[in-house]
Design a protein around this motif. Structure first.
Motif, mmCIF file in Angstrom:
data_model
loop_
_atom_site.group_PDB
_atom_site.id
_atom_site.type_symbol
_atom_site.label_atom_id
_atom_site.label_comp_id
_atom_site.label_asym_id
_atom_site.label_seq_id
_atom_site.Cartn_x
_atom_site.Cartn_y
_atom_site.Cartn_z
ATOM 1 N N ASP A 261 39.582 41.626 45.542
ATOM 2 C CA ASP A 261 40.102 42.185 44.489
ATOM 3 C C ASP A 261 41.621 42.747 44.319
ATOM 4 O OD1 ASP A 261 40.204 44.171 46.507
ATOM 5 O OD2 ASP A 261 38.881 45.595 45.773
ATOM 6 N N SER A 262 42.626 42.125 45.108
ATOM 7 C CA SER A 262 43.815 42.628 45.125
ATOM 8 C C SER A 262 44.764 41.914 44.293
ATOM 9 C CB SER A 262 44.374 42.363 46.617
ATOM 10 O OG SER A 262 44.404 40.913 47.047
ATOM 11 N N ALA A 263 45.786 42.430 43.884
ATOM 12 C CA ALA A 263 46.761 41.888 43.005
ATOM 13 C C ALA A 263 47.416 40.541 43.649
ATOM 14 C CB ALA A 263 48.054 42.673 42.763
ATOM 15 N N SER A 264 47.707 40.528 44.943
ATOM 16 C CA SER A 264 48.221 39.589 45.803
ATOM 17 C C SER A 264 47.398 38.459 45.906
ATOM 18 C CB SER A 264 48.729 39.865 47.240
ATOM 19 O OG SER A 264 47.335 40.333 47.878
ATOM 20 N N SER A 265 45.952 38.444 45.839
ATOM 21 C CA SER A 265 45.319 37.484 45.937
ATOM 22 C C SER A 265 45.146 36.814 44.303
ATOM 23 C CB SER A 265 43.805 37.581 46.409
ATOM 24 O OG SER A 265 42.929 38.223 45.385
ATOM 25 N N ARG A 266 45.154 37.605 43.489
ATOM 26 C CA ARG A 266 45.222 37.003 41.936
ATOM 27 C C ARG A 266 46.515 36.123 41.964
ATOM 28 N NH1 ARG A 266 41.816 39.325 37.739
ATOM 29 N NH2 ARG A 266 40.380 40.315 38.643
ATOM 30 N N ALA A 267 47.602 36.733 42.334
ATOM 31 C CA ALA A 267 48.809 35.837 42.460
ATOM 32 C C ALA A 267 48.763 34.617 43.306
ATOM 33 C CB ALA A 267 50.064 36.792 42.963
ATOM 34 N N ALA A 268 48.023 34.690 44.284
ATOM 35 C CA ALA A 268 47.850 33.300 45.082
ATOM 36 C C ALA A 268 47.144 32.273 44.318
ATOM 37 C CB ALA A 268 46.992 33.903 46.360
ATOM 38 N N LEU A 269 46.022 32.961 43.517
ATOM 39 C CA LEU A 269 45.170 32.008 42.613
ATOM 40 C C LEU A 269 46.073 31.600 41.458
ATOM 41 C CD1 LEU A 269 42.442 30.860 41.819
ATOM 42 C CD2 LEU A 269 41.849 32.939 40.762
ATOM 43 N N VAL B 169 40.878 22.808 42.624
ATOM 44 C CA VAL B 169 40.960 24.288 43.152
ATOM 45 C C VAL B 169 39.758 24.833 43.480
ATOM 46 C CG1 VAL B 169 41.702 26.480 42.660
ATOM 47 C CG2 VAL B 169 43.228 24.808 41.760
ATOM 48 N N GLU B 170 39.473 25.325 44.568
ATOM 49 C CA GLU B 170 38.433 25.855 45.044
ATOM 50 C C GLU B 170 38.741 27.456 45.552
ATOM 51 O OE1 GLU B 170 35.923 23.841 47.740
ATOM 52 O OE2 GLU B 170 36.397 22.131 46.754
ATOM 53 N N ALA B 171 37.958 28.300 44.779
ATOM 54 C CA ALA B 171 38.141 29.861 45.193
ATOM 55 C C ALA B 171 37.158 30.141 46.083
ATOM 56 C CB ALA B 171 38.355 30.617 43.726
ATOM 57 N N VAL B 172 37.491 31.124 47.024
ATOM 58 C CA VAL B 172 36.465 31.432 47.950
ATOM 59 C C VAL B 172 36.875 33.124 48.007
ATOM 60 C CG1 VAL B 172 35.663 31.627 50.390
ATOM 61 C CG2 VAL B 172 36.755 29.388 49.244
ATOM 62 N N LEU B 173 35.627 33.897 47.970
ATOM 63 C CA LEU B 173 35.413 35.239 48.065
ATOM 64 C C LEU B 173 34.585 35.703 49.094
ATOM 65 C CD1 LEU B 173 35.453 38.047 45.445
ATOM 66 C CD2 LEU B 173 33.933 38.037 47.154
ATOM 67 N N ALA B 174 34.931 36.399 50.245
ATOM 68 C CA ALA B 174 34.140 36.531 51.527
ATOM 69 C C ALA B 174 33.808 38.223 51.282
ATOM 70 C CB ALA B 174 34.551 36.407 52.641
ATOM 71 N N TRP B 175 32.651 38.408 51.385
ATOM 72 C CA TRP B 175 32.056 39.860 51.351
ATOM 73 C C TRP B 175 31.038 40.363 52.371
ATOM 74 C CZ3 TRP B 175 27.328 41.651 49.254
ATOM 75 C CH2 TRP B 175 26.422 40.736 48.823
ATOM 76 N N GLN B 176 31.124 41.509 52.727
ATOM 77 C CA GLN B 176 30.094 41.698 53.914
ATOM 78 C C GLN B 176 29.100 42.453 53.264
ATOM 79 O OE1 GLN B 176 32.516 43.477 56.925
ATOM 80 N NE2 GLN B 176 33.019 41.689 57.819
ATOM 81 N N ALA C 218 39.882 21.366 53.158
ATOM 82 C CA ALA C 218 40.993 21.634 52.235
ATOM 83 C C ALA C 218 42.228 20.800 52.732
ATOM 84 C CB ALA C 218 41.220 23.092 52.147
ATOM 85 N N ASP C 219 42.925 20.526 51.580
ATOM 86 C CA ASP C 219 44.308 19.893 52.053
ATOM 87 C C ASP C 219 45.528 21.052 52.091
ATOM 88 O OD1 ASP C 219 43.989 17.175 51.837
ATOM 89 O OD2 ASP C 219 43.073 17.501 49.908
ATOM 90 N N LEU C 220 45.043 22.122 51.496
ATOM 91 C CA LEU C 220 46.054 23.440 51.333
ATOM 92 C C LEU C 220 45.322 24.764 51.352
ATOM 93 C CD1 LEU C 220 49.288 24.268 51.495
ATOM 94 C CD2 LEU C 220 48.869 24.155 48.734
ATOM 95 N N LEU C 221 45.581 25.635 51.928
ATOM 96 C CA LEU C 221 44.770 27.025 52.075
ATOM 97 C C LEU C 221 45.839 28.045 51.307
ATOM 98 C CD1 LEU C 221 42.540 28.974 52.510
ATOM 99 C CD2 LEU C 221 43.401 29.353 54.708
ATOM 100 N N VAL C 222 45.666 28.629 50.337
ATOM 101 C CA VAL C 222 46.564 29.626 49.622
ATOM 102 C C VAL C 222 46.300 30.909 49.691
ATOM 103 C CG1 VAL C 222 47.879 30.020 47.661
ATOM 104 C CG2 VAL C 222 47.249 27.829 47.972
ATOM 105 N N LEU C 223 46.819 31.911 50.206
ATOM 106 C CA LEU C 223 46.439 33.312 50.449
ATOM 107 C C LEU C 223 47.559 34.331 49.872
ATOM 108 C CD1 LEU C 223 45.482 32.960 54.270
ATOM 109 C CD2 LEU C 223 43.885 33.005 52.099
ATOM 110 N N GLY C 224 46.858 35.373 49.604
ATOM 111 C CA GLY C 224 47.888 36.623 49.220
ATOM 112 C C GLY C 224 47.964 37.277 50.404
ATOM 113 N N THR C 225 48.788 38.235 50.654
ATOM 114 C CA THR C 225 48.758 39.244 51.559
ATOM 115 C C THR C 225 49.064 40.490 51.128
ATOM 116 O OG1 THR C 225 49.896 39.455 53.859
ATOM 117 C CG2 THR C 225 51.302 39.109 52.133
#
Length: 149
Positions: free
Chosen positions: A12-20, A34-41, A106-113
């Motif tokens: 839910d962060s702005a940085s992950s949206r920028a990564a997407l 592109v594959e988007a992954v959201l993990a939740w507990q 994946a060939d590349l993993l993209v993340l926000g921080t």
């Protein structure tokens, strides 16, 4: 020829949206999927809204994690002309573990921080740092300064 896969961690962060958004632009340029992954507990379980749309305890109702992911994808695809379709995946578990597992395919993993400390921008968040160390593909970390204000 196998199509390249760009995996993106979304929360839910702005940085992950920028990564997407970055991943979508890269996919337009390279023709990758592109594959988007959201993990939740489970302890982060969403609070369902009542039929009237109001939670009985006055809390703002939350969307299911799959809905949150979908809305993030829709928003970012609207900002990137000719963005490809995005495979959306939600998994139960810790983000760092889910993303390392996803990196195997994946060939590349993209993340926000997020960098939740006094040195924001100088120190990676714990998930990004973990993925840089353990991912099985190259990792791109979109820095906080890349996030539009």
């Amino acid at each position: 020829m196998k199509r390249r896969v760009i995996m993106v961690g979304v929360d839910d962060s702005a940085s992950s949206r920028a990564a997407l958004k970055w991943a979508l632009k890269e996919a337009v340029w390279t023709g990758a999927q592109v594959e988007a992954v959201l993990a939740w507990q489970r302890e982060d379980a969403f609070v369902p809204a009542t039929s009237m749309g109001v939670h009985p305890y006055g809390e703002k109702p939350q969307r299911h994690p799959a809905q949150e992911l979908h809305f993030a994808v829709v928003d970012m695809r609207a900002e990137v002309p000719s963005a490809p379709d995005v495979v959306e995946t939600t998994v139960v578990g810790q983000a760092k573990d889910a993303l390392v597992r996803a990196s195997r395919h994946a060939d590349l993993l993209v993340l926000g921080t997020r960098g939740h400390n006094a040195l924001v921008g100088a120190v990676l968040g714990s998930v990004s740092a973990h993925c840089l160390k353990h991912a099985e593909c190259p990792v791109v970390v979109i820095p906080p300064r890349a996030v539009p204000s």
